[in-house]
Scaffold this motif. Structure first.
Motif, PDB file in Angstrom:
ATOM      1  N   SER A 197      85.537 -31.403  20.554  1.00 58.42           N
ATOM      2  CA  SER A 197      84.281 -32.354  21.687  1.00 58.42           C
ATOM      3  C   SER A 197      84.665 -34.210  21.016  1.00 58.42           C
ATOM      4  O   SER A 197      85.083 -35.427  22.010  1.00 58.42           O
ATOM      5  CB  SER A 197      83.356 -31.294  21.633  1.00 58.42           C
ATOM      6  N   LYS A 198      84.997 -33.876  20.234  1.00 58.87           N
ATOM      7  CA  LYS A 198      85.194 -35.370  19.103  1.00 58.87           C
ATOM      8  C   LYS A 198      86.428 -35.812  20.256  1.00 58.87           C
ATOM      9  O   LYS A 198      86.628 -37.121  19.525  1.00 58.87           O
ATOM     10  CB  LYS A 198      85.600 -35.028  17.854  1.00 58.87           C
ATOM     11  N   GLU A 199      87.321 -35.261  19.957  1.00 58.86           N
ATOM     12  CA  GLU A 199      88.473 -36.165  21.075  1.00 58.86           C
ATOM     13  C   GLU A 199      88.586 -36.368  22.191  1.00 58.86           C
ATOM     14  O   GLU A 199      88.258 -37.680  22.626  1.00 58.86           O
ATOM     15  CB  GLU A 199      89.825 -34.737  20.742  1.00 58.86           C
ATOM     16  N   LEU A 200      87.646 -35.412  22.934  1.00 69.41           N
ATOM     17  CA  LEU A 200      87.268 -35.697  24.431  1.00 69.41           C
ATOM     18  C   LEU A 200      86.626 -36.695  24.384  1.00 69.41           C
ATOM     19  O   LEU A 200      86.582 -37.672  24.834  1.00 69.41           O
ATOM     20  CB  LEU A 200      86.635 -34.341  25.127  1.00 69.41           C
ATOM     21  N   HIS A 201      85.570 -37.455  23.512  1.00 66.75           N
ATOM     22  CA  HIS A 201      85.540 -38.393  23.534  1.00 66.75           C
ATOM     23  C   HIS A 201      85.868 -39.611  23.035  1.00 66.75           C
ATOM     24  O   HIS A 201      84.726 -40.504  22.337  1.00 66.75           O
ATOM     25  CB  HIS A 201      83.262 -38.002  23.017  1.00 66.75           C
ATOM     26  N   SER A 202      86.436 -39.778  22.176  1.00 66.19           N
ATOM     27  CA  SER A 202      87.255 -40.749  21.492  1.00 66.19           C
ATOM     28  C   SER A 202      87.246 -41.732  22.092  1.00 66.19           C
ATOM     29  O   SER A 202      88.161 -41.351  23.129  1.00 66.19           O
ATOM     30  CB  SER A 202      88.307 -40.203  20.785  1.00 66.19           C
ATOM     31  N   PRO A 203      88.081 -42.790  21.720  1.00 60.15           N
ATOM     32  CA  PRO A 203      88.595 -43.792  22.214  1.00 60.15           C
ATOM     33  C   PRO A 203      90.016 -43.339  23.386  1.00 60.15           C
ATOM     34  O   PRO A 203      89.976 -44.081  24.308  1.00 60.15           O
ATOM     35  CB  PRO A 203      88.743 -44.733  21.054  1.00 60.15           C
ATOM     36  N   GLN A 204      90.493 -42.769  22.598  1.00 60.11           N
ATOM     37  CA  GLN A 204      91.990 -41.750  22.887  1.00 60.11           C
ATOM     38  C   GLN A 204      91.585 -41.209  24.270  1.00 60.11           C
ATOM     39  O   GLN A 204      92.378 -41.039  25.772  1.00 60.11           O
ATOM     40  CB  GLN A 204      92.809 -41.340  22.192  1.00 60.11           C
ATOM     41  N   ALA A 205      90.359 -40.615  24.571  1.00 58.78           N
ATOM     42  CA  ALA A 205      89.643 -39.513  25.701  1.00 58.78           C
ATOM     43  C   ALA A 205      91.207 -38.726  26.329  1.00 58.78           C
ATOM     44  O   ALA A 205      91.314 -38.813  27.342  1.00 58.78           O
ATOM     45  CB  ALA A 205      89.817 -40.413  26.595  1.00 58.78           C
ATOM     46  N   PRO A 206      91.334 -37.857  25.605  1.00 55.93           N
ATOM     47  CA  PRO A 206      92.992 -36.924  26.369  1.00 55.93           C
ATOM     48  C   PRO A 206      92.667 -36.231  27.087  1.00 55.93           C
ATOM     49  O   PRO A 206      91.016 -36.031  26.785  1.00 55.93           O
ATOM     50  CB  PRO A 206      93.333 -36.716  25.272  1.00 55.93           C
ATOM     51  N   ILE A 207      93.254 -35.393  27.573  1.00 60.72           N
ATOM     52  CA  ILE A 207      92.757 -34.261  28.132  1.00 60.72           C
ATOM     53  C   ILE A 207      93.278 -32.883  27.227  1.00 60.72           C
ATOM     54  O   ILE A 207      93.889 -32.895  26.371  1.00 60.72           O
ATOM     55  CB  ILE A 207      93.916 -33.942  29.544  1.00 60.72           C
ATOM     56  N   VAL A 208      92.397 -32.064  27.054  1.00 62.30           N
ATOM     57  CA  VAL A 208      92.311 -31.325  26.434  1.00 62.30           C
ATOM     58  C   VAL A 208      91.828 -29.708  26.887  1.00 62.30           C
ATOM     59  O   VAL A 208      91.357 -29.661  27.502  1.00 62.30           O
ATOM     60  CB  VAL A 208      90.734 -31.467  25.609  1.00 62.30           C
ATOM     61  N   LEU A 209      93.048 -29.201  26.221  1.00 59.67           N
ATOM     62  CA  LEU A 209      93.207 -27.608  27.131  1.00 59.67           C
ATOM     63  C   LEU A 209      91.947 -26.544  26.677  1.00 59.67           C
ATOM     64  O   LEU A 209      92.517 -26.338  25.353  1.00 59.67           O
ATOM     65  CB  LEU A 209      94.956 -27.314  26.916  1.00 59.67           C
ATOM     66  N   CYS A 210      90.447 -26.511  26.958  1.00 59.67           N
ATOM     67  CA  CYS A 210      89.969 -25.682  26.118  1.00 59.67           C
ATOM     68  C   CYS A 210      90.001 -23.910  26.665  1.00 59.67           C
ATOM     69  O   CYS A 210      90.714 -23.788  28.546  1.00 59.67           O
ATOM     70  CB  CYS A 210      88.581 -26.164  26.383  1.00 59.67           C
ATOM     71  N   PRO A 211      89.309 -23.216  26.406  1.00 57.77           N
ATOM     72  CA  PRO A 211      89.432 -21.995  27.125  1.00 57.77           C
ATOM     73  C   PRO A 211      88.637 -21.820  28.218  1.00 57.77           C
ATOM     74  O   PRO A 211      87.569 -22.301  27.983  1.00 57.77           O
ATOM     75  CB  PRO A 211      89.149 -20.732  25.264  1.00 57.77           C
ATOM     76  N   LYS A 212      88.967 -20.850  28.999  1.00 56.75           N
ATOM     77  CA  LYS A 212      87.247 -20.479  30.157  1.00 56.75           C
ATOM     78  C   LYS A 212      86.339 -19.467  29.251  1.00 56.75           C
ATOM     79  O   LYS A 212      86.575 -18.822  28.631  1.00 56.75           O
ATOM     80  CB  LYS A 212      88.760 -19.938  31.032  1.00 56.75           C
ATOM     81  N   THR A 213      85.179 -19.679  30.400  1.00 61.42           N
ATOM     82  CA  THR A 213      84.432 -19.110  29.992  1.00 61.42           C
ATOM     83  C   THR A 213      84.502 -17.779  31.732  1.00 61.42           C
ATOM     84  O   THR A 213      85.301 -18.943  32.256  1.00 61.42           O
ATOM     85  CB  THR A 213      82.956 -20.054  30.383  1.00 61.42           C
ATOM     86  N   GLU A 214      83.845 -17.224  31.674  1.00 61.76           N
ATOM     87  CA  GLU A 214      83.847 -16.129  32.289  1.00 61.76           C
ATOM     88  C   GLU A 214      83.825 -16.164  34.118  1.00 61.76           C
ATOM     89  O   GLU A 214      84.444 -16.080  34.548  1.00 61.76           O
ATOM     90  CB  GLU A 214      82.873 -15.053  31.901  1.00 61.76           C
ATOM     91  N   ASP A 215      82.692 -17.454  33.323  1.00 60.58           N
ATOM     92  CA  ASP A 215      82.700 -17.723  35.072  1.00 60.58           C
ATOM     93  C   ASP A 215      83.781 -19.137  36.240  1.00 60.58           C
ATOM     94  O   ASP A 215      83.563 -19.637  37.068  1.00 60.58           O
ATOM     95  CB  ASP A 215      80.988 -18.708  35.113  1.00 60.58           C
ATOM     96  N   ALA A 216      84.120 -19.541  34.755  1.00 59.39           N
ATOM     97  CA  ALA A 216      85.493 -20.489  34.979  1.00 59.39           C
ATOM     98  C   ALA A 216      86.355 -20.409  36.753  1.00 59.39           C
ATOM     99  O   ALA A 216      86.066 -21.366  37.489  1.00 59.39           O
ATOM    100  CB  ALA A 216      85.878 -20.768  34.117  1.00 59.39           C
ATOM    101  N   ASP A 217      86.954 -18.953  36.641  1.00 57.32           N
ATOM    102  CA  ASP A 217      87.213 -18.991  38.134  1.00 57.32           C
ATOM    103  C   ASP A 217      86.223 -18.943  39.745  1.00 57.32           C
ATOM    104  O   ASP A 217      87.142 -19.274  41.030  1.00 57.32           O
ATOM    105  CB  ASP A 217      88.482 -18.088  38.263  1.00 57.32           C
ATOM    106  N   ARG A 218      84.967 -18.531  39.395  1.00 56.80           N
ATOM    107  CA  ARG A 218      84.391 -18.671  40.692  1.00 56.80           C
ATOM    108  C   ARG A 218      83.523 -19.619  40.743  1.00 56.80           C
ATOM    109  O   ARG A 218      83.992 -20.437  41.695  1.00 56.80           O
ATOM    110  CB  ARG A 218      83.234 -18.057  39.963  1.00 56.80           C
TER     111      ARG A 218
END
Length: 508
Positions: A273-294
């Motif tokens: 979360s800190k990286e996502l909201h940093s000035p660099q704002a990269p894409i971050v690969l995060c684990p899916k939840t159970e509902d992700a594919d739906r």
């Protein structure tokens, strides 16, 4: 009894240009009762300070502890100079000479600008190019050092009186913000159809969102290039994008408004979360939840992670602001938003992302249904950076927007080297003293346009940092483009060519 007056000159190196550093020094000096001057030059920042020993010592301590958000200091050299009885503290014009400073990296929109962007009473309400010294485009609009407006693609936009007043006021957040602009004097958006013809509409952002929600695929001009954008929750739109882009299996990155909105389909750690909201704002690969594919059908098939990013450009924020109904709540961006957008590099498979308006219409023919463009040129193409969330930390995978061209410090200095990189997933590296400058991610060099991008990236960095290499390193394989480029560079600079066996380099 008062302390005797002393004067000293400070030479400050690091990321200290284009980040609000001079006004920071100005306010700090005034606060400590010091007089003198501060200026930018090709080596960083030079400050001459006059006052009591105690005040000078407090200034140096605070200088290191209270930096502006985007600034970083590598070294501070101090020398005593004659006391001249200076009466005030003044910010001087830039002085250009030998280059050993850095261009700041592009930075995501800051919270102060975001609040102004969606404040009906602010003169920059819904202005898609809002920025200040703490955020906005830097590297991707810069042609040369020192980092001043005439050296950027903003030179085409003379500031109006209101913007110029901000730019000249050391106490203003936009003091010497080189991309500073407003709706009166700055760049503007244009919405175009698939043929590149202007779409007549009352509001470009509103019409863009309407068409995306109708299942259309848009090409949207970002900081370092265009993105292909569609509704990530629309399975038909995602499938159509895969077909048009000839990308049947590889995952797409998505953009959500905030952690709360993304938590429906990914699990975000505190560090991610800190990286996502940093000035660099990269894409971050995060684990899916159970509902992700739906929730996001076809986004990352057969994978356990999704690449997610947050809005980092005012245009992105305005799309979500529109989707939320233009709320008047100043904290609107912290609320949950249903809209999730596919945000993938706009290119034909394997080629670098598109950066020019005409180039976009030509190269994305048959892929994009509409184009959101603007008239501020992107000078350096730069893809999104990518990180991956791990159990205990976050790891950088692709170093590009937000990080390039910030130097990597080396443990020691030495002769300058240019290393031209491998054949696949190419990135080149140039060194000067104890700094290593990495190009943005180039990609595979099996395409002519990628080869040209690599050559231009090396040329650009060597020019702006005035690097004359003594050695050129390359892959031992004689048929790689990066090898032939290295041979040309060795001839150009009369440098020693050092071929390195690929797997030996990995082990080393």
């Amino acid at each position: 009894m008062s302390s005797s007056i002393r004067a000293e000159k400070l030479r400050i190196k690091g990321t200290v240009q284009g980040v609000g550093f001079r006004p920071f020094v100005f306010v700090l000096a005034k606060n400590e009762g010091l007089t003198g001057t501060v200026l930018n030059d090709g080596r960083g920042v030079e400050a001459v300070l006059e006052g009591s020993s105690e005040a000078l010592e407090r200034f140096r301590t605070r200088l290191l502890k209270e930096l502006p958000p985007l600034a970083s200091i590598e070294s501070v050299e101090a020398e005593d100079v004659p006391v001249e009885g200076r009466q005030d503290f003044v910010i001087l014009e830039s002085r250009s000479n030998s280059v050993s400073t850095v261009i700041p990296a592009d930075a995501a929109v800051c919270e102060a600008c975001l609040k102004e962007l969606t404040d009906k009473n602010n003169r920059r309400y819904r202005y898609p190019f809002i920025n200040c010294t703490h955020c906005g485009p830097r590297y991707t609009i810069t042609a040369h050092l020192p980092y001043d407006r005439p050296q950027t693609s903003m030179k085409a936009f003379p500031m109006c009186p209101d913007c110029l007043q901000e730019y000249k006021n050391p106490l203003d957040r936009r003091f010497h913000a080189q991309p500073n602009a407003c709706d009166v004097c700055g760049p503007h958006l244009e919405l175009k159809d698939k043929k590149g013809n202007l779409v007549l509409c009352e509001d470009e952002i509103a019409e863009l969102l309407r068409q995306i929600q109708d299942g259309k695929i848009a090409a949207v001009k970002g900081l370092g290039g265009f993105h292909l954008v569609c509704d990530a929750g629309n399975a038909a739109a995602v499938s159509e994008l895969r077909q048009r882009k000839h990308r049947p299996f590889k995952p797409f990155a998505v953009m959500a408004l905030n952690d709360l909105s993304a938590s429906r389909f990914v699990r975000i750690s505190e560090k991610a979360s800190k990286e996502l909201h940093s000035p660099q704002a990269p894409i971050v690969l995060c684990p899916k939840t159970e509902d992700a594919d739906r929730l996001l059908p076809g986004i990352a098939p057969e994978l356990n992670r999704i690449g997610v990013m947050m809005p980092y450009k005012p245009i992105h924020c305005l799309i979500f602001f529109e989707a939320m109904g233009r709320p008047e709540d100043p904290e609107w961006y912290k609320k949950e938003c249903d809209l999730v957008l596919v945000m993938t590099s706009a290119n034909a498979g394997g080629e670098p992302l598109v950066i020019g308006n005409d180039e976009a219409v030509q190269k994305l023919d048959g892929i994009a249904d509409l184009f959101l463009t603007h008239n501020r040129d992107i000078l350096i193409r730069c893809d999104d950076s990518v990180m991956q969330q791990r159990e205990k930390d976050v790891q950088l995978i692709r170093r590009a927007r937000g990080f390039t061209p910030v130097a990597v410090r080396l443990p020691y200095g030495g002769s300058s080297v240019i290393a031209t990189g491998p054949w696949l997933k190419n990135t080149a590296c140039l060194t000067k003293d104890d700094h290593a400058f990495l190009t943005q991610h180039i990609g595979d060099t099996d395409r002519v346009i990628n080869c040209r991008t690599l050559a231009r990236a090396v040329e650009h960095l060597s020019e702006i940092f005035e690097i004359t290499p003594k050695y050129i390193a390359c892959d031992l394989h004689p048929d790689f483009f990066s090898t032939s480029l290295a041979e040309e560079l060795a001839d150009k600079y009369d440098a020693e060519l050092i071929p390195v066996q690929h797997h030996h380099a990995h082990i080393a």
